[in-house]
Design an enzyme around this catalytic site. Structure first.
Site, PDB file in Angstrom:
ATOM      1  N   TYR A  21      52.316  39.159  37.704  1.00  8.75           N
ATOM      2  CA  TYR A  21      51.865  39.813  36.483  1.00  8.75           C
ATOM      3  C   TYR A  21      53.042  40.354  35.672  1.00  8.75           C
ATOM      4  CZ  TYR A  21      46.879  39.332  37.172  1.00  8.75           C
ATOM      5  OH  TYR A  21      45.610  38.809  37.287  1.00  8.75           O
ATOM      6  N   GLY A  35      40.713  34.116  37.290  1.00 11.10           N
ATOM      7  CA  GLY A  35      41.922  33.441  37.760  1.00 11.10           C
ATOM      8  C   GLY A  35      42.381  33.947  39.116  1.00 11.10           C
ATOM      9  N   ASP A  36      42.192  35.243  39.357  1.00 10.82           N
ATOM     10  CA  ASP A  36      42.562  35.816  40.651  1.00 10.82           C
ATOM     11  C   ASP A  36      41.663  35.269  41.763  1.00 10.82           C
ATOM     12  OD1 ASP A  36      44.585  37.655  39.596  1.00 10.82           O
ATOM     13  OD2 ASP A  36      42.903  38.704  38.695  1.00 10.82           O
ATOM     14  N   ARG A  37      40.355  35.196  41.475  1.00 13.92           N
ATOM     15  CA  ARG A  37      39.419  34.650  42.454  1.00 13.92           C
ATOM     16  C   ARG A  37      39.756  33.192  42.765  1.00 13.92           C
ATOM     17  NH1 ARG A  37      35.891  35.430  46.581  1.00 13.92           N
ATOM     18  NH2 ARG A  37      37.733  34.352  47.354  1.00 13.92           N
ATOM     19  N   GLY A  73      43.035  32.842  44.929  1.00 13.46           N
ATOM     20  CA  GLY A  73      42.810  33.235  46.311  1.00 13.46           C
ATOM     21  C   GLY A  73      42.005  32.207  47.077  1.00 13.46           C
TER      22      GLY A  73
END
Length: 466
Positions: free
Chosen positions: A137, A252-254, A257
């Site tokens: 980030y 996007g994080d999901r 991961g």
């Protein structure tokens, strides 16, 4: 599965309410606040979601020592956190929602930050994982030379998924897949000399794959799914299930991961990418990041900045994981133990001396019930939650493990320290734990007591005052 998430942590604050009137001061809606929720964002969101899926998650990041960081530690319950020195304020993003619709966002502390430091435990967590997610980030953690070297070491033997950021660092060469969104991919292609009006997602992905020397690039396109380009050539369109989305935060994080998990399980990249896109869509359909369970309001720390409530033996795994990570990196694990009922200068000196003997210090801490059996019904004076928090506030203490027995033998068998340190003026071989520690090649060391400094003495003095 052991998953290490490397990246920058943000504090996300959701202010939820209703608006039924305009302000008399200006033609703007008045929001009647119904609730305020704080949660981990950025790499913290990736780690939180993976931990809720049941994975063994370690977060390698940087944490400050301000109020925002204290909220983050609570929000990261269930995640083992290894953090570098605080070098910048906690970046905080506050979203105001009316119903389910975002109205405005306020960003605080989001100015560029210096590159944070790293520790041997942070590097060891990368090299000992089954899969790695890099959630960049733009706050500097991926620019740390040691972390980049550790990532470069593992790309050839385990899946590394890199979620980039325009202000972040370029992925190390050889990662399994990089996951920019379409806007990021097109902007990077434009910077590379391509004509954005004639460049599609596939062309941008191929440009980035060559630029970053990654095995694949997966460009996410929101409701249109994603586009995958691999080293072998060709472009694969991956559709997304139709989903009603009011706030795409966290998609996007999901995806990153889930992609790391599927690759770690041995799935081929195309199938792993398709499943990750489906997971991201399902995540948004359930409300996205704003619908995640709220962290407990009060908790105590165990492990490196870990913040789950303390129960006897409940965090033995964290101490074991830290010790194993240090050993894998070629370091020396030191442990000590005791009640630490009233922390005093003698304790601090003994703990500092113990930490100087190795690369991490794990403290085996008697539970409240154990202290009562050993010291009497009026002890402990300080609860186990507060005793652990005070110990972890010392720079020399890296982890605390609570045990409920009268002796720490079972705790030691899990940690298996290279050095077991106790205070006293007797010979190390006389320690009751000496034979146990020698069984795995460890040794015992004693540190002399400091005269006139004892918990019993302090307790007696307090009793007289009261």
């Amino acid at each position: 599965m052991r998953i290490t998430v490397v990246g920058d942590v943000l504090l996300d604050v959701d202010i939820n309410g209703a608006a039924t009137r305009l302000s008399p001061d200006a033609p703007v809606p008045v929001v009647d606040v119904a609730g305020i929720r704080r949660r981990a964002g950025g790499a913290g969101l990736v780690a939180t979601v993976l931990a809720q899926d049941g994975h063994d998650v370690t977060l390698v990041t940087a944490l400050s020592d301000d109020d925002g960081a204290s909220h983050l530690r609570r929000a990261l319950a269930g995640v083992s956190v290894l953090a570098g020195d605080p070098l910048a304020p906690t970046p905080t993003k506050t979203r105001v929602r009316i119903g389910s619709h975002p109205m405005v966002r306020f960003d605080e502390g989001c100015a560029p930050a210096p590159v944070p430091s790293s520790t041997p435990a942070m590097l060891a967590a990368i090299t000992s994982a089954d899969a790695v997610v890099v959630a960049d980030y733009g706050r500097g953690i991926t620019a740390n030379p040691g972390i980049r070297a550790a990532l470069a070491e593992v790309v050839g033997r385990l899946p590394v998924v890199w979620d980039p950021h325009p202000a972040g660092s370029e992925p190390v060469p050889g990662v399994a897949v990089v996951t920019p969104n379409l806007a990021e991919a097109l902007a990077s292609a434009k910077a590379g000399g391509l004509n954005p009006s004639r460049t599609g997602a596939g062309e941008a992905a191929e440009h980035l794959r060559e630029k970053w020397q990654s095995n694949a690039v997966l460009v996410t396109r929101g409701e249109d799914g994603a586009v995958l380009v691999e080293t072998s050539g060709g472009t694969v369109d991956i559709p997304a299930p139709r989903t009603s989305v009011s706030d795409p935060c966290g998609a996007g994080d999901r995806l990153a991961g889930s992609l790391a998990v599927y690759l770690g399980l041995g799935l081929e990249l195309q199938e792993a990418a398709a499943r990750a896109v489906e997971d991201a869509s399902a995540f948004l359909a359930k409300g996205g990041a704003a619908a995640l369970p709220e962290a407990p309001a009060v908790s105590a720390a165990v492990g490196l900045n870990n913040v789950e409530p303390i129960r006897p033996d409940s965090h033995i795994r964290d101490g074991v994981q830290l010790a194993q990570s240090i050993r894998d990196a070629g370091g020396t694990v030191v442990a000590t133990g005791g009640c630490f009922d009233l922390l005093h200068a003698g304790h601090a000196r003994t703990l500092a001396a113990a930490r100087s003997m190795g690369d991490c210090l794990v403290v085996c801490l008697n539970s409240d019930e154990s202290v009562s059996r050993l010291k009497g019904e009026h002890r402990p004076i300080v609860s186990v939650e507060d005793r652990a928090e005070l110990l972890l506030a010392l720079e020399c203490v890296d982890a605390v493990v609570v045990f409920d027995e009268d002796t720490p033998e079972a705790c030691l068998q899990g940690i298996r320290p290279d050095i077991w340190v106790k205070g006293g003026d007797y010979e190390p071989d006389e320690l009751p734990e000496a034979r146990l520690v020698a069984g795995w090649g460890g040794r015992c060391v004693t540190v002399p007591f400091h005269p006139a400094r004892s918990t019993s003495g302090l307790a007696a003095a307090l009793a007289k005052v009261s």
